[in-house]
Scaffold this active site. Sequence first.
Site, mmCIF file in Angstrom:
data_model
loop_
_atom_site.group_PDB
_atom_site.id
_atom_site.type_symbol
_atom_site.label_atom_id
_atom_site.label_comp_id
_atom_site.label_asym_id
_atom_site.label_seq_id
_atom_site.Cartn_x
_atom_site.Cartn_y
_atom_site.Cartn_z
ATOM 1 N N CYS A 86 -33.374 5.603 7.233
ATOM 2 C CA CYS A 86 -32.220 6.040 8.025
ATOM 3 C C CYS A 86 -30.983 5.166 7.786
ATOM 4 C CB CYS A 86 -32.605 6.112 9.500
ATOM 5 S SG CYS A 86 -31.588 7.259 10.441
ATOM 6 N N ARG B 252 -25.635 16.622 14.287
ATOM 7 C CA ARG B 252 -26.753 15.714 14.172
ATOM 8 C C ARG B 252 -28.013 16.486 13.804
ATOM 9 N NH1 ARG B 252 -26.283 10.485 15.614
ATOM 10 N NH2 ARG B 252 -28.308 9.488 15.772
ATOM 11 N N HIS C 41 -38.272 9.071 10.342
ATOM 12 C CA HIS C 41 -38.969 8.225 11.300
ATOM 13 C C HIS C 41 -40.321 8.864 11.567
ATOM 14 C CE1 HIS C 41 -35.275 6.043 12.143
ATOM 15 N NE2 HIS C 41 -34.661 7.203 12.208
#
Lengths: 419, 235
Positions: free
Chosen positions: B89, B123, B187
């Site tokens: 990330c 997002r 993640h």
Amino acid sequence: MDTTLPGRPRLPMRARLATTVGGAAATVSRLAGKGDGSVIGGVISLRLEPDLLSLLAAGRQVVLVTGTNGKTTTTRLITAALSVLGQPIASNVYGANMEAGLTSALSRAPDAPLAVLETDEKYIPPVIKATQPKVVVLLNLSRDQMDRAAEIWMLARRWREALAAAPDCRVVANADDPLVAWAASAASTVTWVAAGQRWREDSWCCPNCGAHLLREGDEWTCRECGNRRPPVSWVLSDGNVVDPAGQSQPLGLALPGRANASNAVIALAVAEAFGVGVDSALAKMRGVTSVAGRYTQVQRRGTEIRLLLAKNPAGWLEALDVMVPAPVPVLLAVNAQTPDGRDTSWLWDVDYRRLRGRPVLVGGERRLDLAVRLEADDVAFRLVDSIDDAVDAAHSPRLEVLANYTAFQQYRAVVGRTE
Amino acid sequence: MRLVWIYPDLLSTYGDRGNLLVLERRARLRGLPVEVVEVNSDQRVPLDGDIYLMGGGEDLPQVLATRRLQADGGLHEAVRQGAVLFAVCAGYQMLGTEFGGADGQPLPGLGLLDISSGRGERRGVGEILADVDPALGVPRLTGFENHQGVTRLGGDVKPLARVVTGVGNGDGTEGAHSGRVLGTYLHGPALVRNPGLADLLLTWAAGQQLPPLPPQAEELALRLRDERLAAVPAQ
């Protein structure tokens, strides 16, 4: 004591209509068995009168309570302490902590001169503007449900800006949390509380300049910009509260754990701002035994179960501290529905090694995520499908249960609401 | 096997510790001696690590960490000497030539991967599935993404994977790799849900094929992986 509270101004017609219609909707929703109705009632009221929160707060002495963890319990403790004043208090006791929930709490108690409102940490800037609070309480800031929550450094910056624009408001803040202290330092009046900080993984660096903080004991100092822990007037020390005069006494709470002792000292600092002394405030706060089902003890098939709710790594760390030690078995349960946050990665931020050697049961919809996490920490466990399955597997007179939000609600629905 | 975790004080969110713990466990289960080094942002980056890990972070910590790693130079030297680098990330974006700062403005990155990142329109949040570059021999990736970054790959890197469901780099690819440097938006943590990826990094670092794990040591991880793969409707 400062007990002369101002009278409430009469609401304009449209605002009165809005609260009536919203209240009716809340009642319908409650009767239909859909929660306490405060959110739907508030939403409908706000649609009729967008400025309703501000109109309803006018003329009241408002306390806003925010932070990542402990909002509901601290709100309850402050409400208990302020009950000494003998005046009605408006409060969102069920934890509906956004604009609709706050509006609903105020419209249900139109004559209450005092309001103690738990407020979502993301939405507090507009709520400060709308309610012009007498006191804002800042508890802590740490990572939480990051798939939908704002990032915490950004949150601290927004708190800071909102407080700088509210010069008449007093802030009661935890000096031991560097992010909170940085946000609070923008306010004109701050009561600093040494409330402790168990979880430090989100505050190793200076919120002001980003340098690695020097941390010794409770002190924290930035060698780059000079930012440091402010001098405190209230202290939590080994379960005792030390007040600004240096008087120490045991908190003696019914609620367990370091985190609740921390919440209590902050509540005492708020009570003082209303002229309520430590002795009388504590007498009321000691009577709080469970908060919205948390810490509730229930009997199930001959096993005494205690339910703990925690939603993020900092909360889990504190909850693991609270648990009755081995050999009492522990049930850990995790879901990842929208209110829980859909990303379970946070489970890896908690250290579970202290559970080694005690019976551990693992439940919830995402129990495999937790199982793999425990395996990495060499903690032995057993997977269970339900709370009754856990009770059978535990085969013990007591069972400690730690669950995140919707897992907690599911278990509570099974073992029964006791309040 | 020396595992170096870069700046947990700035770059650790979303369970990044999980990637470290999984590498440690899978190396130990194979009898490899493991040492874990956590390097904070006020410490020098050691040059003698075998695998370097970088996690996620908020905008401001990402900028600060980049500045310090650039000034320190240790990570660049270690990568030049052939160390393995795995970044997630914010850490992934930092490896590129450019990434978006706190207000979206372009900032220079570490230049360890030929990628450049900026801020997208919305997002990307949710479960992601992606099929790995066949050259790497790793099965389908499962993870959770949560970022607003859009990453363009240059000619010197290959995509880590092709997105099946989710956003990834924003152009249908996910992550990037070149030599022994590998970055991803995933993640979950990524190495927890994708033990094959963890073993790829360990194999690179060990310089030889690793013996398989005893089945019972992997059973739970594979059950979790299957559950996550099945939970997302593949398009």
